[in-house]
Design a protein around this motif. Sequence first.
Motif: not given
Length: 81
Positions: A29-32, A38-46, A49-56
Amino acid sequence: MTVAKEAKSSNRTRRIFLAEFKQEAVRRMAERRAQGISVTQIGRDLDVRPEMLRVWAHQLAAQGGAPLTDVFLGQGRLPSE
């Protein structure tokens, strides 16, 4: 990157992620994000949910250099003393 397992409760399936998966997802996420994605797009790729990426990401930042098992608690695990 793999998911640890899926837990089934009633009609919903709950995914359980390994600490290593979470760490790698935050790194990606940091790299991209640096590339303007966007975090939304990164979440889709992985498939997360984008919220989970932010929490982590927040959990990793708050714990600094702590072991992953202390950063990502759960499944009955408590932080080591």
